[in-house]
Design a protein around this motif. Structure first.
Motif, PDB file in Angstrom:
ATOM      1  N   GLN A   1     -40.063 -70.608 -54.924  1.00  8.23           N
ATOM      2  CA  GLN A   1     -39.439 -71.380 -55.999  1.00  8.23           C
ATOM      3  C   GLN A   1     -39.252 -70.534 -57.253  1.00  8.23           C
ATOM      4  OE1 GLN A   1     -38.148 -74.259 -55.972  1.00  8.23           O
ATOM      5  NE2 GLN A   1     -37.792 -74.565 -58.166  1.00  8.23           N
ATOM      6  N   ALA A   2     -40.240 -69.722 -57.553  1.00 10.93           N
ATOM      7  CA  ALA A   2     -40.148 -68.878 -58.744  1.00 10.93           C
ATOM      8  C   ALA A   2     -39.033 -67.856 -58.609  1.00 10.93           C
ATOM      9  CB  ALA A   2     -41.481 -68.182 -58.992  1.00 10.93           C
ATOM     10  N   GLU A   3     -38.883 -67.286 -57.407  1.00  4.46           N
ATOM     11  CA  GLU A   3     -37.811 -66.314 -57.203  1.00  4.46           C
ATOM     12  C   GLU A   3     -36.428 -66.970 -57.314  1.00  4.46           C
ATOM     13  OE1 GLU A   3     -40.217 -63.326 -54.127  1.00  4.46           O
ATOM     14  OE2 GLU A   3     -38.830 -64.850 -53.370  1.00  4.46           O
ATOM     15  N   ILE A   4     -36.354 -68.198 -56.785  1.00  7.64           N
ATOM     16  CA  ILE A   4     -35.074 -68.914 -56.887  1.00  7.64           C
ATOM     17  C   ILE A   4     -34.718 -69.175 -58.349  1.00  7.64           C
ATOM     18  CG2 ILE A   4     -33.935 -71.114 -56.393  1.00  7.64           C
ATOM     19  CD1 ILE A   4     -35.335 -71.138 -53.708  1.00  7.64           C
ATOM     20  N   MET A   5     -35.709 -69.636 -59.141  1.00  2.74           N
ATOM     21  CA  MET A   5     -35.459 -69.908 -60.559  1.00  2.74           C
ATOM     22  C   MET A   5     -35.099 -68.636 -61.310  1.00  2.74           C
ATOM     23  SD  MET A   5     -35.602 -73.082 -60.837  1.00  2.74           S
ATOM     24  CE  MET A   5     -35.436 -73.033 -62.603  1.00  2.74           C
ATOM     25  N   GLU A   6     -35.749 -67.499 -60.946  1.00  2.09           N
ATOM     26  CA  GLU A   6     -35.452 -66.238 -61.616  1.00  2.09           C
ATOM     27  C   GLU A   6     -34.023 -65.784 -61.333  1.00  2.09           C
ATOM     28  OE1 GLU A   6     -37.232 -61.674 -61.884  1.00  2.09           O
ATOM     29  OE2 GLU A   6     -38.146 -63.164 -60.551  1.00  2.09           O
ATOM     30  N   GLU A   7     -33.622 -65.859 -60.047  1.00  2.08           N
ATOM     31  CA  GLU A   7     -32.267 -65.477 -59.704  1.00  2.08           C
ATOM     32  C   GLU A   7     -31.243 -66.423 -60.323  1.00  2.08           C
ATOM     33  OE1 GLU A   7     -31.223 -62.840 -58.208  1.00  2.08           O
ATOM     34  OE2 GLU A   7     -33.254 -62.051 -57.896  1.00  2.08           O
ATOM     35  N   GLN A   8     -31.644 -67.672 -60.378  1.00  2.00           N
ATOM     36  CA  GLN A   8     -30.726 -68.649 -60.994  1.00  2.00           C
ATOM     37  C   GLN A   8     -30.495 -68.336 -62.466  1.00  2.00           C
ATOM     38  OE1 GLN A   8     -32.245 -72.613 -61.157  1.00  2.00           O
ATOM     39  NE2 GLN A   8     -30.218 -73.546 -61.067  1.00  2.00           N
ATOM     40  N   ASN A   9     -31.559 -67.996 -63.179  1.00  2.00           N
ATOM     41  CA  ASN A   9     -31.424 -67.642 -64.597  1.00  2.00           C
ATOM     42  C   ASN A   9     -30.602 -66.379 -64.774  1.00  2.00           C
ATOM     43  OD1 ASN A   9     -32.968 -69.835 -65.345  1.00  2.00           O
ATOM     44  ND2 ASN A   9     -34.898 -68.683 -65.251  1.00  2.00           N
ATOM     45  N   LYS A  10     -30.778 -65.411 -63.837  1.00  2.00           N
ATOM     46  CA  LYS A  10     -29.975 -64.199 -63.914  1.00  2.00           C
ATOM     47  C   LYS A  10     -28.486 -64.509 -63.765  1.00  2.00           C
ATOM     48  CE  LYS A  10     -33.498 -60.952 -62.210  1.00  2.00           C
ATOM     49  NZ  LYS A  10     -33.849 -60.005 -61.129  1.00  2.00           N
ATOM     50  N   LEU A  11     -28.190 -65.376 -62.796  1.00  2.00           N
ATOM     51  CA  LEU A  11     -26.786 -65.743 -62.609  1.00  2.00           C
ATOM     52  C   LEU A  11     -26.207 -66.442 -63.841  1.00  2.00           C
ATOM     53  CD1 LEU A  11     -26.725 -67.010 -58.920  1.00  2.00           C
ATOM     54  CD2 LEU A  11     -25.591 -65.003 -59.825  1.00  2.00           C
ATOM     55  N   LEU A  12     -26.978 -67.359 -64.402  1.00  2.00           N
ATOM     56  CA  LEU A  12     -26.499 -68.090 -65.573  1.00  2.00           C
ATOM     57  C   LEU A  12     -26.304 -67.177 -66.768  1.00  2.00           C
ATOM     58  CD1 LEU A  12     -28.598 -71.371 -65.337  1.00  2.00           C
ATOM     59  CD2 LEU A  12     -26.162 -71.109 -64.924  1.00  2.00           C
TER      60      LEU A  12
END
Length: 1410
Positions: free
Chosen positions: A240-251
């Motif tokens: 979950q943390a990796e998903i949130m990190e990648e999501q923030n990078k994309l945003l």
């Protein structure tokens, strides 16, 4: 010859002509060629390809000298063909190599260096590392989000920006995440898989955003699914943390607009696939996003996640359960649930129950009533709608404006009619106490005029009628018209001011500055250059005329033929436009077919009898149309003649007035109204000396009407008021016919003596035609006086008596000018009139009760207590008459002004013929109510405004007539002589009140009362001696030796009293420019009708005589000499008679200041000082003349008395000047040039240097004009101002204190040269250097520096004066006293300053040694 085909030619004819053309062999005007088809990429000239398409050829017609393509008006980008890339083309291989050559020379030849001259240079950020950290493309957590970066930036640039932000602001540490169990982890993964944009749909079997359309491979769908499965597998292996990190990078990397597009695409796909109930549930889940959706980026700014919606006020979601009607599946277009559109189906929230101090938007119902915010009205009234504040009933002004431009007819009509009701109530003042600001001004600023003008052009009659109603509500005030009609029969009642905006001085255009008068634009040219909006902001009526309102109103009357209310509204609008100005009247008359339509349709020569309330008023005479003619005729004699002769108004008068009103086949009230207006129109014409032959023709009908008056007052009913107005109009007509007949003899004699000069022709009616009516009207007057005792007839009698008194005045005034005048018989007749009519009238209790209402009904005395006026704007003036019947005033039926004015007029004429009768009316003049009224008037200060001017004019007439009666009685009646100073005071205050059109009254006041020694009783009853005794007492009290002696004021007053006739001649000479206005006003006042040009008074630009008229000779001389000399030094030679004029002016000012000071209270003290300063600025030696010197000294002593000095405020700009400082600068320049140390001029210059006035004037003396201190030798005894006014409080201006000190130290200011300012400078410098108050460092340093310099002064006298100064003493020779030795506190202060200086010197010495 070949001919062109005709429309009537048949097919055979056309074939025959074609055959002739072909056989003739003539060249054709057009040729047929084949245009190649560009879409096929072929040239189109021959070849194999052309043969293949022979069957598809097109015929194109071309004309010689005509280009194939239209020329482009603006440069445009070259068009690109969409099919060019798909064409098969053959090109040379060498050319292709040249085009695609990538050799280094080809590359270098296309390199252009970028301009970096304006680019900012940023130094690298200092870090603790030897080398910068290598940036990986996936490591974007340290980058600035795109929301915070302006423009497009590279990854490296964004990283550098993020590092700088870290240096400025340390980001908050991210919160640690709690560990998750496998079950919650799986749920979060599924949630992210569903919520991540563009990854998958709910089934997970196909992508949602990527479809593979752009892939060139044939198996694009399979490739897309392969990528989609790889993404799903990678997501399942991530935490979950990796998903949130990648999501923030994309945003942080993606453009926010792209992110928003992806979200909207996902929302649309969800809406299209889900059911309405499922969609509602999903939307409700989106309204409450999880807390982790808001995260903090590396730069410290909150970054919204993909599920965050727009920030808005929380509202309960609309679901299917909450809807009043449940949507069914079979309903068309109900498959989507749109909450925003269904919000209005909710129940309305309850309105505000409690009051609030916060301003709220005003809402109105359809009749214009203001709806309170807390009022809860039912919805069936139609006042609730879906705009702002749906819970509140009513419509705001913005919403009404929006509805007025709707496409629906009913909405436009409803909005305009509601605006009309709002305007009517606003003009009546209904919103003044409940609304902030002006409703009318708000609507006009919002563009109401243009909205109404567009409404008039509407093709729907209902909308057009509503626009006419709104325009009438804006322009016309019914109560204003009622008041003007009510005062028509008063003395000079038909005259009125034009309803123009109050005169405003327009700033000169920058383009006209510096140009000659011949080169500047005229007012008409400037007016034409302005836009409709600019004109309407200054003048509403003028703006409407510029918008072509009159042709549209003509179209409405002539073509549309609307209903009766709309016709009445249009006629009232035209009447209001006619009251605007004479130019507006001209435009109304010149509008094509407008007046012809009014005359033919609403004032026909014959008509048929119709039933009550006919459906149409076309073909029937209307009173409003006759009133329009009367208002138009009032603008000028030429307009009146045009109406009578060209438009047929004379025939209409004859038709309407030859029969009784009951025989006119009209409704009784309408018949009385239209005959009343006909009499008024005839009276206006007779007041020009016109339509008098009609008097001879209709004489039997007039006599018949007069004979029926006896039964008028005995009757009662709703028509009694109309009958009284009709009779008043008839008496007004007879009054003006009498005046015109009285001028017949003078005009006939003038024609004989004119000898070719222009002279008005004598009227057809002579004095013999009017003498027979006097006995009848006198009998009516006696009957009305007797009926005053009857309560039922009292009001009617009081309404009729003033008009009869005005008629008798006209009769006896003109009788005394006729050749048939018999003095003895006339004197006997006047004595009989006095005993039988005038004395019983003045002694009647009803008249006494009326006289007691003088002060409550006065406009002059009740300016401050008058109720707030209606809602008017400067660009649309009115008369402020709404509610006039409900409050005491000058025009109410119980007002004493019409009766007393008529009585005063008659007494003026009667006592002028029979002078012995004046003493019989002294009781009226000295009665307690009249004396109290005059006292109130002498202390009043009325302000001039367009809404009060028409009322003030009638009150000025009464005041003038009372003063004229006092003039005749002051020499024969002691009781009147006892109040002579009061009458003189009233005359002085009345003179600057008189308005344009009353110039004759001003001339009479100046000629007979103001300079009459009988009203200045102080001049011959010990007044000068009393002044001398008062000055002696003041001299003994103050122990001053004034120079010149104040005892000379008594002698100056005695001499001035003997010069009153010369003083009067001086002022009349300086008012000679008003002579044309005086003559025109005299003709109107004395009833010289053939010489009257217009009953429209001059534009209301201000009073006839300025309030500072007593300074007029001084101001005129200054304008002739000082101003003409360029504003510098005055000319050396004065105009002839200037010294005598200035002497008379100063004598008159001296008398007014001593004996009539109340009359000058409206002149500001600073204005008096500025006007008197002209004595010094007019010439280089005028102030040195002995009579001018004495009189100016006396006026200076009066102006510098304590009571007058305290009220002198030099910070207020004098009228006509930007500031007093400008005038004072001119005085200083003049003093340096021509004063020669004159003591009077010196006192005048010293007056503004008092401590309480601005320091700028003292800085001017000690800075720019310091040289004048050498000659400013005014002694303390000669100065009538206390020295404490110059020294207290201590000076706080540091630059001025430095100038004081410098002038003392340098010897520029000495006691022998300028004793007053020497003492003042010593006082301020001493207070400054020995002050113990805490001050800024700069001030303290200046104190110490000055004190040290004083201590080391070599001039022992100045040093002792500065150190030992004690207090200013005006009676001492030096002007101050000193200590014998330095006080201890000063000595200590001096010791501290010197010790500090010594310590500083020791430190500097040790520093130099080292």
């Amino acid at each position: 010859m070949l001919q062109r085909p005709k429309p009537t030619d048949s097919e055979d004819d056309l074939l025959r002509e074609q055959e002739r053309f072909l056989t003739s062999g003539a060249p054709s005007a057009a040729s047929v060629i084949r245009r190649p088809d560009k879409r096929r990429g072929e040239p189109g000239d021959g070849g194999e390809h052309s043969r293949e398409n022979e069957g598809n050829q097109k015929d194109v017609v071309t004309i010689e000298d005509l280009p194939d393509e239209l020329p482009s008006l603006t440069p445009a980008a070259p068009k690109k063909s969409r099919f060019k890339s798909s064409r098969v083309t053959f090109e040379d291989a060498e050319e292709r190599l040249d085009q695609h050559d990538t050799h280094i020379s080809a590359v270098l030849s296309r390199i252009v260096e970028r301009d970096t001259s304006c680019a900012p240079i940023s130094l690298p950020v200092f870090t603790d590392r030897a080398f910068p950290k290598v940036l990986h493309r996936l490591e974007t957590s340290s980058q600035v989000p795109p929301l915070l970066v302006k423009g497009k930036k590279s990854i490296f640039a964004r990283q550098i920006a993020a590092q700088r932000l870290k240096e400025e602001k340390k980001p908050s540490p991210p919160s640690s995440e709690a560990p998750q169990d496998p079950e919650s982890r799986q749920q979060s993964l599924l949630h992210d898989a569903h919520s991540d944009p563009g990854l998958s749909d709910d089934a997970g079997d196909r992508p949602r955003l990527v479809f593979g359309d752009g892939l060139q491979s044939p198996d694009s769908t399979g490739e897309t699914m392969r990528i989609h499965k790889e993404n799903q597998i990678k997501l399942q292996t991530m935490s979950q943390a990796e998903i949130m990190e990648e999501q923030n990078k994309l945003l942080s990397q993606l453009d926010p607009r792209l992110v928003e597009f992806i979200r909207s695409h996902k929302a649309q796909s969800v809406l299209s696939s889900d059911s309405p109930s499922k969609h509602t549930t999903e939307k409700s889940s989106k309204r409450d996003p999880p807390p982790e959706n808001l995260t903090t980026g590396s730069s410290g700014a909150a970054v919204p996640s993909q599920e965050v919606e727009m920030e808005e006020e929380e509202k309960p979601a609309v679901t299917v359960k909450n809807l009043p009607v449940k949507p069914q599946r079979e309903w068309v277009h109900m498959d989507k649930l749109e909450p925003e559109k269904l919000e209005w189906m909710r129940d309305l929230p309850s309105p505000r129950k409690k009051g609030t101090k916060k301003a709220m938007q005003a809402r109105f119902d359809f009749v214009g009533t203001l709806i309170p915010p807390s009022e809860d009205l039912p919805t069936h009234l139609g006042l609730h709608h879906h705009g702002e504040e749906p819970e509140r009933a009513g419509y705001s002004l913005q919403e009404l404006f929006l509805l007025a431009r709707s496409q629906f007819i009913q909405q436009r009509s409803l909005a305009l009619s509601t605006l009309a009701n709002i305007l009517s109530k606003a003009r009546a003042g209904a919103y003044l106490s409940v609304l902030n600001g002006s409703v009318v001004s708000t609507l006009l600023d919002a563009g109401l005029l243009f909205l109404l003008r567009f409404g008039l052009d509407d093709g729907v009659e209902g909308v057009m009628s509503a626009a006419v109603q709104a325009l009438k509500a804006l322009l016309v005030c019914a109560e204003d018209e009622e008041c003007l009609d009510f005062t028509f029969s008063w003395f000079r009642g038909m005259a009125s001011f034009p309803l123009l905006p109050f005169a405003q001085e327009e700033e000169e255009d920058e383009e006209d500055e510096g140009l000659d008068e011949s080169m500047k634009e005229t007012a008409k040219e400037k007016e034409e250059r302005k836009s409709d909006y600019e004109v309407s902001r200054q003048d509403v009526v003028k703006g409407l005329l510029k918008m072509k309102l009159l042709p549209r109103l003509r179209y409405i009357l002539e073509v549309v033929r609307p209903s009766p209310p709309v016709v009445q509204d249009v006629l009232q609008i035209l009447t209001r436009i006619a009251r605007h100005s004479s130019s507006s009247v001209t435009q109304v008359l010149d509008c094509p077919r407008l007046m012809e339509t009014v005359m033919s349709e609403f004032l026909p020569a014959s008509w048929k009898s119709l039933s009550l309330n006919p459906p149409s008023v076309y073909g029937l005479p209307l009173a409003s149309a006759m009133k329009l003619l009367r208002v138009l005729a009032s603008s000028g004699r030429h307009t009146c003649a045009r109406l009578l002769n060209s438009l047929g108004a004379r025939e209409r008068l004859s038709c309407l007035l030859s029969a009784d009103p009951s025989e006119l086949l009209l409704e009784p009230s309408e018949a009385l109204s239209i005959t009343t207006e006909a009499y008024r129109l005839w009276a206006v014409a007779a007041a020009y000396g016109q339509a008098c032959r009609l008097y001879i023709d209709l004489y039997p009908a007039l006599v018949r009407t007069l004979q029926s008056i006896h039964s008028l007052l005995s009757s009662s009913g709703p028509l009694l008021s109309l009958q009284i107005h009709r009779l008043l109009a008839l008496v007004s007509l007879l009054t003006h016919v009498t005046h015109t007949a009285g001028c017949h003899q003078e005009l006939q004699a003038g024609m004989i003596c004119a000898q070719g000069e222009e002279c008005p022709p004598p009227p057809p009616v002579s004095w013999g035609h009017v003498t027979g009516l006097q006995a009848t009207l006198l009998g009516h007057l006696k009957g009305f006086i007797k009926s005053l005792d009857d309560p039922a007839q009292k009001d009617g009698s009081l309404a009729l008596i003033p008009a009869y008194l005005v008629y008798l005045q006209a009769y006896y005034h003109q009788l005394s000018r006729q050749n048939c005048f018999k003095p003895v018989e006339t004197l006997q007749e006047l004595e009989l009139l006095t005993s039988e009519v005038l004395l019983p009238l003045t002694s009647h209790w009803v008249v006494h009760d009326l006289i007691k209402k003088l002060r409550p009904s006065s406009v002059v005395c009740n300016i401050q207590s008058s109720p707030p006026g209606p809602d008017t704007t400067p660009n649309l003036p009115g008369l402020a008459c709404p509610g006039w019947r409900d409050r005491p005033g000058l025009v109410v039926p119980s007002s004493p002004f019409p009766l007393l004015t008529g009585l005063g007029l008659l007494l003026e004429t009667v006592t002028g013929i029979h002078k012995g009768l004046s003493i019989k009316f002294s009781g009226l003049l000295v009665s307690e109510p009249v004396i109290g009224y005059l006292q109130s008037c002498s202390q009043a200060t009325p302000t001039l405004s367009p809404s009060r001017a028409w009322l003030l004019r009638h009150e000025h007439h009464l005041l003038y007539l009372l003063l004229r009666l006092a003039q005749k009685l002051v020499t024969v009646e002691s009781t009147v002589a006892n109040h002579s100073s009061l009458y003189h005071q009233v005359a002085l205050v009345l003179l600057p009140w008189l308005l344009p059109g009353s110039e004759h009254l001003a001339h009479e006041l100046l000629s007979s009362i103001i300079f009459n020694k009988q009203f200045l009783t102080e001049g011959h009853s010990g007044g000068p001696e009393a002044v001398e005794l008062e000055e002696l007492r003041l001299h003994e009290h103050t122990h001053r030796n004034s120079a010149p002696s104040l005892q000379t004021v008594g002698a100056l007053l005695r001499e001035a009293c003997t010069q009153l006739p010369s003083i009067r001649g001086c002022f009349l000479t300086h008012l000679a420019h008003l002579e044309p206005s005086v003559l025109a006003s005299r003709d109107a006042f004395l009833g010289r009708n053939p010489w009257i040009n217009s009953h429209l008074l001059p534009e209301l630009s201000g009073p006839t005589v300025p309030s500072d008229w007593c300074f007029l000779p001084l101001i005129s001389l200054y304008e002739q000499t000082g101003v003409s000399a360029g504003g510098g030094l005055a000319v050396e030679e004065l105009p002839r008679g200037a010294l005598q004029a200035v002497t008379h002016c100063l004598q008159w000012l001296l008398m007014l200041e001593i004996w009539r000071g109340e009359a000058l209270k409206m002149i500001l003290p600073v204005a008096k000082l500025a006007r008197l300063s002209c004595v010094f600025l007019c010439s280089s030696d005028l102030f040195l003349e002995r009579p001018v010197q004495k009189l100016t000294w006396g006026l200076f002593r009066l102006l510098t008395r304590k009571s007058k000095l305290d009220s002198l405020d030099l910070d207020v700009p004098p009228p006509g000047l930007a500031s007093f400082h400008d005038l004072y600068t001119a005085l200083l320049t003049q003093y340096e040039a021509v004063s020669f140390g004159d003591r009077l001029f010196g006192c005048w210059v010293l007056l503004p240097l008092q401590r309480r006035y601005s320091a700028t004037m003292r800085l001017a003396v000690f800075g720019e004009h310091v040289g004048m201190l050498r000659s400013l030798g005014v002694t303390l005894d000669q100065l009538s101002i206390p020295i404490e006014a110059f020294t207290s409080p201590p000076e706080d201006s540091l630059p001025l204190l430095r100038l004081y000190f410098r002038s003392l130290v340098t010897g520029t200011l000495r006691s022998s040269w300028c004793p007053v300012l020497y003492a003042v400078a010593l006082s301020h410098v001493n207070s400054f250097v020995f002050s113990q108050d805490a001050a800024a460092q700069e001030v303290e340093a200046a104190r110490q520096s000055m004190l040290r310099k004083i201590y080391y002064l070599t001039d022992e006298v100045l040093r002792n004066h500065l150190l030992l100064f004690r207090l200013p003493q005006q009676h001492l020779q030096l002007g101050f006293d000193t200590y014998e030795q330095l006080p201890p506190i000063r000595a200590k202060r001096l010791e501290i300053v010197l010790r500090l200086q010594g310590d500083k010197g020791d430190r500097e010495e040790r520093r130099s040694e080292t």
